[in-house]
Design a protein around this motif. Structure first.
Motif, PDB file in Angstrom:
ATOM      1  N   GLU A 357       4.908   6.032  -0.260  1.00 31.90           N
ATOM      2  CA  GLU A 357       3.926   6.356  -1.285  1.00 31.90           C
ATOM      3  C   GLU A 357       3.643   7.844  -1.320  1.00 31.90           C
ATOM      4  O   GLU A 357       3.522   8.453  -2.391  1.00 31.90           O
ATOM      5  CB  GLU A 357       2.640   5.572  -1.031  1.00 31.90           C
ATOM      6  N   VAL A 358       3.555   8.417  -0.083  1.00 28.78           N
ATOM      7  CA  VAL A 358       3.329   9.850  -0.004  1.00 28.78           C
ATOM      8  C   VAL A 358       4.510  10.609  -0.601  1.00 28.78           C
ATOM      9  O   VAL A 358       4.338  11.564  -1.376  1.00 28.78           O
ATOM     10  CB  VAL A 358       3.074  10.276   1.455  1.00 28.78           C
ATOM     11  N   LEU A 396      10.149  -0.910  -5.384  1.00 22.93           N
ATOM     12  CA  LEU A 396       9.037   0.018  -5.528  1.00 22.93           C
ATOM     13  C   LEU A 396       7.930  -0.576  -6.377  1.00 22.93           C
ATOM     14  O   LEU A 396       6.739  -0.430  -6.066  1.00 22.93           O
ATOM     15  CB  LEU A 396       9.536   1.323  -6.145  1.00 22.93           C
ATOM     16  N   PHE A 397       8.301  -1.233  -7.471  1.00 20.39           N
ATOM     17  CA  PHE A 397       7.272  -1.799  -8.353  1.00 20.39           C
ATOM     18  C   PHE A 397       6.537  -2.941  -7.671  1.00 20.39           C
ATOM     19  O   PHE A 397       5.319  -3.095  -7.817  1.00 20.39           O
ATOM     20  CB  PHE A 397       7.914  -2.277  -9.648  1.00 20.39           C
ATOM     21  N   GLN A 398       7.280  -3.740  -6.906  1.00 20.57           N
ATOM     22  CA  GLN A 398       6.630  -4.825  -6.188  1.00 20.57           C
ATOM     23  C   GLN A 398       5.682  -4.297  -5.099  1.00 20.57           C
ATOM     24  O   GLN A 398       4.576  -4.811  -4.924  1.00 20.57           O
ATOM     25  CB  GLN A 398       7.690  -5.745  -5.559  1.00 20.57           C
ATOM     26  N   ASN A 399       6.137  -3.287  -4.354  1.00 17.11           N
ATOM     27  CA  ASN A 399       5.362  -2.797  -3.207  1.00 17.11           C
ATOM     28  C   ASN A 399       4.178  -1.935  -3.619  1.00 17.11           C
ATOM     29  O   ASN A 399       3.179  -1.865  -2.876  1.00 17.11           O
ATOM     30  CB  ASN A 399       6.261  -1.996  -2.276  1.00 17.11           C
ATOM     31  N   PHE A 400       4.288  -1.329  -4.765  1.00 18.30           N
ATOM     32  CA  PHE A 400       3.236  -0.386  -5.128  1.00 18.30           C
ATOM     33  C   PHE A 400       2.481  -0.801  -6.381  1.00 18.30           C
ATOM     34  O   PHE A 400       1.274  -1.058  -6.334  1.00 18.30           O
ATOM     35  CB  PHE A 400       3.833   1.019  -5.300  1.00 18.30           C
ATOM     36  N   LYS A 405      -3.658  -2.524  -3.778  1.00 16.03           N
ATOM     37  CA  LYS A 405      -4.094  -1.571  -2.771  1.00 16.03           C
ATOM     38  C   LYS A 405      -3.336  -0.254  -2.852  1.00 16.03           C
ATOM     39  O   LYS A 405      -3.765   0.746  -2.287  1.00 16.03           O
ATOM     40  CB  LYS A 405      -3.896  -2.174  -1.374  1.00 16.03           C
ATOM     41  N   ASN A 406      -2.212  -0.270  -3.511  1.00 11.06           N
ATOM     42  CA  ASN A 406      -1.361   0.903  -3.559  1.00 11.06           C
ATOM     43  C   ASN A 406      -1.431   1.545  -4.934  1.00 11.06           C
ATOM     44  O   ASN A 406      -1.930   0.969  -5.910  1.00 11.06           O
ATOM     45  CB  ASN A 406       0.090   0.550  -3.217  1.00 11.06           C
ATOM     46  N   THR A 407      -0.860   2.703  -4.964  1.00 12.78           N
ATOM     47  CA  THR A 407      -0.836   3.475  -6.203  1.00 12.78           C
ATOM     48  C   THR A 407       0.297   2.967  -7.110  1.00 12.78           C
ATOM     49  O   THR A 407       1.353   2.526  -6.631  1.00 12.78           O
ATOM     50  CB  THR A 407      -0.637   4.967  -5.884  1.00 12.78           C
ATOM     51  N   ASN A 408       0.104   3.096  -8.432  1.00 11.33           N
ATOM     52  CA  ASN A 408       1.151   2.713  -9.399  1.00 11.33           C
ATOM     53  C   ASN A 408       2.180   3.834  -9.463  1.00 11.33           C
ATOM     54  O   ASN A 408       2.230   4.631 -10.412  1.00 11.33           O
ATOM     55  CB  ASN A 408       0.551   2.454 -10.767  1.00 11.33           C
ATOM     56  N   VAL A 409       2.978   3.894  -8.419  1.00  7.74           N
ATOM     57  CA  VAL A 409       3.914   5.005  -8.314  1.00  7.74           C
ATOM     58  C   VAL A 409       5.013   4.927  -9.367  1.00  7.74           C
ATOM     59  O   VAL A 409       5.467   5.964  -9.880  1.00  7.74           O
ATOM     60  CB  VAL A 409       4.512   5.063  -6.895  1.00  7.74           C
TER      61      VAL A 409
END
Length: 1689
Positions: A357-358, A396-400, A405-409
């Motif tokens: 994410e970072v 990426l779309f699934q994890n974020f 809790k995560n950002t819409n990266v």
């Protein structure tokens, strides 16, 4: 063995090199070898001392394998010793040999330490070759089984590489080789870790970065393949991570830690390396991260190093908040850092959530920072890589994005790319940048790397860099779209989503993991992607970039990828708003016109469900750019894939396709390339033709594929088409022609596509039919005539398509098995719109159009119709009552198709209706030709109806006719019970009879029509039908037909013909000629004629001038008589067996008599022909009863006895036909005639001849021809000879004929008396000679007292010889044909009549009658004489003697009267030509020849007195010249003298005998005796007359005729030789008779009788006479024998 050979060669090389300078090495080696040989072969020790090299060789060959060499380290020692010298040559040889031993596993592992030490030492040497050999040896060690497994050995080996890499004295080649060797060693170490840890051996793209292909879609495919190769590692994500327990694992971990430290700029403790270039260390780390994912996912220590050390290193390296200096600021280092970060995100984001994410946040933020352009390009490359990798983007779309809790990266990443794309419009060099972007895409599509020129300016470099950044951003966005499509396809494959082609309804809620993922991703990114890509599409014209972007609407060549795939995904996911928005955006780029630039200047319309209306002016120059073409192709591909889910979106698509259709058919349309290159060429030859053809084909294929759509999708499509049409209908009513034309084009497009859909959905047409046809009906009611025509044409095509479908074919073949309710409803619904249109619409063109459609339906598919016939027939019936000619014509064309070809397919229950409708068209008054043709259809229908009637076999019918000739039952077979019709089992014979009577009834009603053409055609058809199919009618049917139709029609026609008006109708005035109006008359012509033609023109005028009602009804009556004649001619034997047929026959006879008496010529002739044909047809077969024949004769008798006006030539024509018919009747039915009927026949002929003579004397006198009636009589007389069974009637027959010869009035009574007086001749006949119990005399009485009283009739006087002239040859021929007995009886009267004809020479010398009589007279006599010589016994029988006596008396009378009174005389005629006179003289000579050479020379049965009369007649004729006074002799014509001399010659011939013993018969002898006496007397008279005349004339010239006569007599006297019997009758003295010469007794006795006059002639003054007399006197002396007397004797 090859390895041993190489090793032996290397040892020899080493020995040779060390022999001189390094003997210690050589000796040590040899001693070692010898020691070894001693142990193995002591017996060869002495030889070894002498030949060391030989034994070395033998020793080497004794070591048979690498393992044996490895067990004995002596060989290794030799090479190590060579290396320890550290000379270049020996070191190179030694290292080479070491490499070979290691590669062939010929070195023991225990020797590794010593080998590594040797390599470390050699690494310090300065020679480049030795350094390279050292690095090669290190790599071989790692690749062999000597690969070190201890940390120390591994560190030593890797240290050698790093030392050479970092040594400043090393050359570039050594450094590069060291770097490559280290990289390969690391790879081998980690491969060993994977192997020992039992991890999946999967590697990806080496080098850590995936190269770009020619298109984004290709990159997607490549990423899909990589993701599939990772499936073996997927389980590692779920498995628990473990610690490493192997040496290899720990060794790899130590190496990873040292590399991380080196990359961070520190020292490597384990590797004993202070520092190296960070770029190299980072490159090695990037290699490890990308290729050994399994190690980091499975082994916890590795994961810890990755998380805490590597990620920290990368995060530190990514920070850009301070100015970057040194090595870390170099582009290559930044690239490696970014690639490493990309690998961590790509492969380890699931476990390194926070770190990933970072990293992603830092990358997204970097796109907007003020960084060098190259730095941003590197970041965009990384982001593009994520977007084009479906697996990575999904993770990426699934994890974020899907994790709250995560950002819409992912969303942020896409927005960052979109910002880069949108920034191009704000750049000062936006146009150059867009052009560069297009160029990059073009180069990429061609597989060529895009590059600037070497001399490009800094500005060009800047533009290219900016374009590169935009290109990467565009590709990243396209990658997102491709990923969405890919994931959607995956969801479809696993069953989480229904395919857009699936016909089942979609689920209410998506529950599949992938489906939910796709839906969420679409909702997140569609607006951003659409804005960016629409902007680029609107700004650029580059083909490659357009192709790539429009793959977002549909994949061009690589499958279902692209933004089109995004649209497809929206369709599959039922995402309506994104779907409509993308379709609206796509439709914007499909059509361009000349004002495209103006539309570009408008602000970009906000996307959404708002529709884009495309207006194309037909007058504008429409240029389809490559972008337009590709957009259209994309649109087609989308609709092909998503047709089941478009729903309301169809309207957007259809508006675009309608505009495309107008462009394709526009004369001003072209494509971009063709418009510049071949704008002057016609469209057919220009380059855009193929493009237009392809687009047109795609346009058609879309609707052709509707058959594969779900039924609901088809309904949606039809609804959209109808909506498009409705929207355009209002525009057609506007006053602007341009708008009206465009709207009409849209309606045409909608209608054509509806038809296409209908055609391709025939198999399920029922739910669609009402939608389609309903709209066509609406259009047909439009006030715009173009729309009406379009609707009618569409309705025609639609109905034809449905009726021509396979299901109707199958139903037509199987409908007899039972009806189908659904097919019935469908058929009725298909046909009913036509009836509705015709009945509800008041427009004549719509009504005509509906009738045309009906005609087409019947012509093509009438045989398939079953249930819609009531509608069709009712519609046609209503058309028949129309007053418009065109409508009636069209309706009748349909009816004609039904009646001609379709009756067999019409259900039986509708056949009556078909006939009624046909009758309605026959009775309509709008078009005459239709009425006539409709009657013909009724005739055709009877052929079909008659097939259902049972027919009695022909042979049975004929047999019954022969067995029942007298009116008995003749058709017993027709009374049987009839079975069902074989043609159609559902129709019985009784129903067929009803149908037939329906036709008869219609025809009978039409027979009373006031139009003559119609009623005549109906009458003709009625009787044709009866004549053609009467053999199939039963007796009861025939009775109904006769009384209800036939005789009724006759009575009506007769009544109308008698009572109709005779007033002429004035035709249309054509003009004025000669001051008089000229009118057009029917069947009339004005011609210039002479008087002779006037009579015939009068007949023509009276026959064909049909300008009165009466004449037209006469024509109808003629047809009725002709029809009745045909029926009677064909079915008379059947009809006479019907009840009360005789009364009908009498009614017919009454009509015939009235028609002949009161009707016109045509009617009378037709009436006669009606009776005539009946008698002629059936009398020869014996099918005509006697009473019917007598009734016909009675009618003829009455008609011919009816007096005729002098100028009524029409009546005479009728009588001619009757007379001619009488002859034919008698010729065919003479076997049925008895004596009374024959007498009646002769009486009828007699009346006709008499009437003709009385009424037509003027005609004959005027033109010199016999009357026509008499001419016809002459034609039939040869046919009227008495029948064979009544031979005695020949006398009566000849008696009637002889009355017509000249002068018969004075002798008629005598002839009759003579015939009566010869009754004694028949007294001796037997009863067998009497026929039917009537004697010959009784027959004569019957004949003379027939229906006409001969006694009261005036005598027939025929003053003219014309008729007799024609009758004589006929009479002679008939006489020659008569029986022998009858000829004998009538011969005298024939001769007498010929004699009467011969004597007409005096009154009419120029006529031909007397000549014909002479020839006939000669012919009959010669014939009789020839037959007399053949069969004299039959002629001389007692029964014939009176007749023969009478015959010769008549012959003598004829000769006596004609020869004496009419031959050899000067007749008073001045008009005869010379040729005619010669002909007449020839006839006279011919008559004399027959008398002298034939009659009197033959053995005839004439009596002596008759013979004497005949000879006297010759003598009288011979006395013409000598009996005249000498003064008048010269006045006599020469032919008279010749006639007299000929008669004298005949007398001399009759008297003479020429030794004809065979022909000398008693009759000949008698004739000779008679003729010699008459001849001698005539000769004496001539001689004495000559002497007297000579004295009287004195010196005057004697007439030449008398000189010729006397000379001829004297010559003939000398020629004649008499038969002794002939000479015996001469008046000579008995003494003289006895004194004649015995040799020639009496041969010239006639000279003795004439001796005295001969002596007187001696003194004649004519020398010729004297000479002839002297010759005769010498003959006399010879006759007396005086010539033999000699005085000397």
């Amino acid at each position: 063995m090859a390895f041993m050979a190489v090793l032996e060669s290397d040892l020899r090389a080493l020995s040779a090199e060390a022999r001189r300078r390094y003997p210690a090495i050589k000796d040590g080696a040899e001693h070692a070898i010898l020691k070894e040989l001693l142990l193995h072969e002591p017996e060869h020790l002495a030889a070894a001392a002498v030949h060391n090299s030989v034994y070395v060789d033998r020793y080497l060959r004794s070591l048979s394998s690498s393992s044996e060499i490895a067990q004995h380290d002596d060989i290794l020692r030799i090479f190590l010793m060579a290396c320890e010298v550290k000379t270049v040559k020996l070191s190179v040889i030694g290292l080479s040999c070491l490499q070979k031993l290691i590669a062939h596993d010929a070195v023991a592992p225990s020797a590794l330490n010593e080998i590594l030490a040797t390599l470390i030492d050699h690494g310090e040497m300065a020679d480049e070759g030795v350094q390279l050999k050292t690095l090669q040896t290190v790599l071989i060690i790692f690749q062999s089984r000597l690969q070190p497994d201890s940390e120390e050995h591994t560190a030593q080996a890797l240290g050698i590489c790093l030392h050479l890499l970092e040594n400043n004295k090393s050359s570039d080649s050594v450094r590069n080789t060291a770097a490559a060797t280290f990289r390969q060693a690391v790879a081998l170490i980690f491969d060993h870790v994977v192997s020992t840890e039992s991890l999946p051996a999967s590697k990806f793209v080496h080098g850590g970065y995936m190269s770009r292909s020619s298109s984004v879609s290709s990159d997607i495919n490549h990423s899909i393949n990589n993701s599939r190769s990772m499936e073996g590692l997927m389980y590692l994500e779920k498995a628990k991570m473990r610690d490493t327990s192997t040496k290899a694992g720990k060794l790899g971990l130590r190496l990873l830690e040292d590399l991380t430290a080196l990359a961070a700029g520190g020292s490597a403790i384990w590797l004993h390396v202070g520092s190296i270039q960070r770029t190299f260390a980072l490159d090695i780390l990037e290699f490890i991260l990308s290729n050994y994912v399994a190690v980091f996912r499975a082994l916890l220590p590795y994961e810890q190093v990755l998380r805490h050390q590597i990620c920290s290193l990368l995060m530190t390296s990514l920070r850009t908040n301070s100015e970057i200096e040194g090595e870390t600021g170099e582009p290559y280092f930044r690239r490696l850092v970014l690639r490493s970060v990309a690998h961590i995100i790509r492969h380890y984001s699931s476990s390194l959530i926070t770190e990933s994410e970072v990293f992603l946040s830092m990358l997204v933020r970097a796109t907007s920072l003020d960084l060098p352009l190259w730095h941003r390009i590197l970041v965009l490359e990384i982001l593009r890589g994520f977007c084009v990798e479906a697996h990575t983007l999904r993770i990426l779309f699934q994890n974020f994005d899907m994790n709250p809790k995560n950002t819409n990266v992912v969303e942020g990443m896409i927005k960052a790319l979109a910002r880069v794309v949108s920034s191009v419009q704000f750049q000062e060099t936006s146009e150059e940048s867009l052009a560069a972007v297009a160029g990059m895409f073009t180069s990429k599509a061609k597989g060529v790397e895009w590059s600037l020129d070497n001399d490009a300016s800094n500005a060009a470099v800047l533009v290219a860099s900016e374009a590169h950044a935009v290109t990467l951003a565009i590709e990243g966005l396209l990658g997102v779209v491709f990923t969405v499509a890919t994931l959607t396809d995956e969801a479809v494959d696993v069953g989480e989503l229904e395919s857009p082609r699936c016909e089942s309804d979609p689920p209410a809620k998506l529950i599949g993991k992938t489906a939910v993922l796709c839906t969420t991703m679409v909702d997140s990114v569609w607006l951003t992607v659409l804005d960016a890509l629409s902007l680029i599409l609107s700004k650029t014209q580059g083909e490659a970039i357009v192709l790539e972007i429009l793959k977002g609407y549909q994949a061009f060549t690589q499958g279902t990828l692209g933004i089109s795939a995004f649209v497809q995904a929206c369709g599959v996911l039922r995402a309506v708003e994104p779907l409509n928005s993308f379709l609206a955006s796509l439709c914007k780029f499909t059509i361009s016109s000349s004002n495209e630039s103006e539309r570009r200047s408008r602000s970009l319309q906000s996307v959404g469900s708002k529709r884009i209306e495309i207006v194309v002016d037909q007058r504008d120059v429409v240029i389809l750019t490559l972008k337009n073409v590709q957009a259209l192709r994309t649109l087609f591909n989308i609709t092909h894939r998503l047709y089941n889910v478009l729903g309301p979106s169809w309207v957007l698509v259809l508006e675009t396709l309608a505009a495309l259709d107008r462009v394709i058919h526009s004369p001003h349309a072209t494509t971009q390339d063709a418009s510049a290159a071949v704008s002057k060429l016609p469209r057919e030859t220009s380059g855009q033709y193929s493009e237009f053809s392809i687009l047109s084909s795609l346009n058609s294929q879309l609707f052709e594929s509707s058959g594969l759509m779900h039924i609901s999708a088809v309904k949606s499509l039809l609804s959209a088409l109808r909506q498009l049409s409705h929207q355009s209908m209002a525009g057609t009513l506007s006053g602007i022609s341009q708008t009206s034309s465009q709207k009409t084009g849209s309606i045409s497009f909608a209608v054509e596509r509806m038809i296409s859909i209908l055609v391709n959905n025939i198999h399920r047409i029922q739910p669609l039919w009402e939608e389609v046809v309903g709209h066509f009906v609406e259009l047909a009611n439009s006030p715009n005539h173009h729309l009406r025509a379009m609707a009618l044409n569409a309705l025609d095509q639609s109905i034809s398509a449905v009726l021509g479908s396979d299901q109707f074919e199958e139903h037509a073949l199987s409908r007899h098995l039972g009806s189908k309710t659904e097919m019935k409803a469908l058929e009725i619904s298909v046909i009913s719109p036509l009836h509705v249109l015709y009945g509800s619409c008041q427009s004549s063109d719509v009504q005509a159009g509906s009738l045309k459609i009906l005609l087409h339906v019947l012509e093509r598919h009438g045989d398939k119709l079953c249930y819609s016939w009531p509608n069709i027939l009712e519609m046609l019936r209503s058309v028949a009552g129309s007053s418009e000619k065109d409508l009636v014509t069209l309706g009748f064309q349909s009816l004609r198709v039904i009646m001609n070809d379709g009756l067999s397919t019409v259900p039986p229950e509708f056949l009556h209706t078909c006939l009624d409708v046909t009758g309605a068209y026959s009775a309509q008054k709008t078009e005459l030709n239709i009425s006539l043709t409709a009657i013909g259809l009724l005739w055709t229908s009877t052929d079909f109806i008659a097939k259902g009637l049972l027919e009695v076999p022909t042979e049975d019918r004929e047999r019954e006719m022969l067995e029942n000739k007298n009116g008995e039952k003749i058709e017993q077979g027709l009374n049987i019970v009839k079975k069902a019709n074989q043609h159609d089992p559902s129709v019985t014979v009784a129903e067929h009879e009803k149908l037939l009577f329906s036709v008869f009834s219609i025809l009978q009603k039409l027979g009373a029509d006031d139009r003559p053409e119609v009623r005549n055609s109906a009458v003709r058809t009625l009787f044709q039908t009866l004549g053609s199919h009467g053999q199939k009618l039963s007796k009861s049917m025939w009775e109904d037909c006769l009384w209800n139709y036939v005789f009724t029609t006759l009575d009506r026609a007769s009544h109308m013909a008698a009572t109709s008006s005779k007033d002429e109708w004035q035709g249309k005035e054509l003009g004025v000629r000669g001051g008089k109006a000229v009118h057009m008359l029917i069947h009339h012509r004005h011609v210039n004629i002479d008087f002779v033609s006037f009579i015939f023109l009068h007949l023509f005028h009276s026959s064909f001038h049909r300008n009165t009602a009466q004449k037209q009804w006469d024509e109808t009556l003629v047809l009725v008589f002709g029809g009745i004649a045909r029926i009677l001619r064909t079915f008379f034997p059947l009809l006479i067996s019907l009840t009360n047929f005789w009364s009908g026959w009498e009614s017919l006879l009454c009509s015939v008599k009235n028609s002949i008496a009161n009707g016109s010529k045509e009617v009378a002739l037709a009436a006669v022909g009606c009776l005539q044909s009946t008698v002629l047809s059936h009398s020869p077969k014996g099918n005509l009863p006697m009473q019917y024949l007598k009734s016909v004769l009675d009618v003829y008798d009455i008609v011919l006895r009816n007096p005729t006006a002098c100028g009524d030539m029409a009546a005479n024509k009728v009588k001619q036909e009757i007379i001619h018919g009488l002859g034919e009747v008698y010729a065919h039915a003479q076997g049925m005639f008895d004596s009374s009927m024959y007498g009646q026949l002769l009486s009828i002929i007699n009346s006709a001849i008499k009437e003709a003579k009385i009424t037509q004397n003027n005609f004959e006198a005027e033109f010199g021809h016999i009357p026509p009636v008499q001419r016809v009589v002459l034609d039939i007389i040869p046919q009227l000879s008495p029948p064979e069974h009544l031979p005695s009637l020949w006398a009566v027959f000849f008696q009637k004929l002889l009355q017509y010869l000249p002068n018969s009035d004075s002798s008629e009574g005598d002839a009759a008396n003579r015939v009566e007086s010869r009754g004694s001749i028949f007294d001796g006949r037997k009863m067998s000679d009497v026929t039917n119990g009537t004697t010959f005399s009784e027959k004569i009485q019957v004949s003379s007292s027939s229906s006409f009283d001969s006694k009261k009739a005036p005598a027939i006087t025929i003053s003219s010889d014309l008729f007799a002239e024609k009758l004589v040859p006929v009479l002679v021929d008939l006489f020659l044909q008569a029986p022998v007995a009858e000829k004998a009886v009538t011969f005298p009267y024939i001769i007498q009549a010929l004699g009467r004809c011969m004597i007409t020479r005096r009154e009419n010398p120029d006529g031909g009658l007397w000549g014909l009589a002479v020839k006939s007279f000669n012919q009959l006599l010669v014939d009789d004489i020839s037959k007399l010589s053949q069969d004299i016994s039959s002629i001389n029988s007692n029964n014939n003697k009176p007749a023969r006596i009478r015959l010769w008396k008549e012959v003598a009378d004829v000769y006596e009267i004609f020869l004496v009174g009419y031959c050899g005389r000067a007749l008073p005629s001045s008009s005869l030509a010379a040729i005619s006179k010669e002909d007449d003289e020839s006839l006279e000579m011919e008559l004399l020849d027959v008398l002298g050479d034939k009659v009197l020379m033959s053995d005839i049965d004439a009596s002596p007195d008759i013979l004497e009369r005949l000879i006297i007649t010759l003598d009288r004729c011979a006395s013409r010249t000598c009996s005249l006074p000498v003064e008048t002799v010269e006045l006599v014509p020469p032919h008279c003298s010749r006639f007299s001399l000929t008669c004298l010659h005949k007398l001399f011939s009759l008297s003479s005998y020429n030794n004809e013993a065979n022909n000398w018969n008693p009759t000949r002898s008698e004739i000779s005796k008679i003729s010699v006496m008459i001849l001698v007397t005539r000769c004496e008279y001539i001689l004495k007359k000559f002497l007297t005349n000579e004295k009287e004339l004195g010196e005057k010239a004697f007439p030449a005729a008398r000189i010729s006569e006397i000379a001829f007599v004297l010559q003939e006297m000398a020629r004649v030789v008499l038969h002794p019997k002939t000479a015996s009758v001469l008046p000579l003295h008995p003494l003289l008779k006895g004194g004649l010469s015995e040799e020639n007794p009496g041969q010239r006795a006639h000279l003795l009788v004439l001796f005295s006059p001969l002596c007187e002639l001696v003194k004649s003054r004519n020398s010729r006479v004297r000479d002839l007399v002297q010759a005769l006197l010498r003959l006399v002396s010879t006759e007396l024998g005086l010539d033999k007397i000699c005085l000397t004797n």
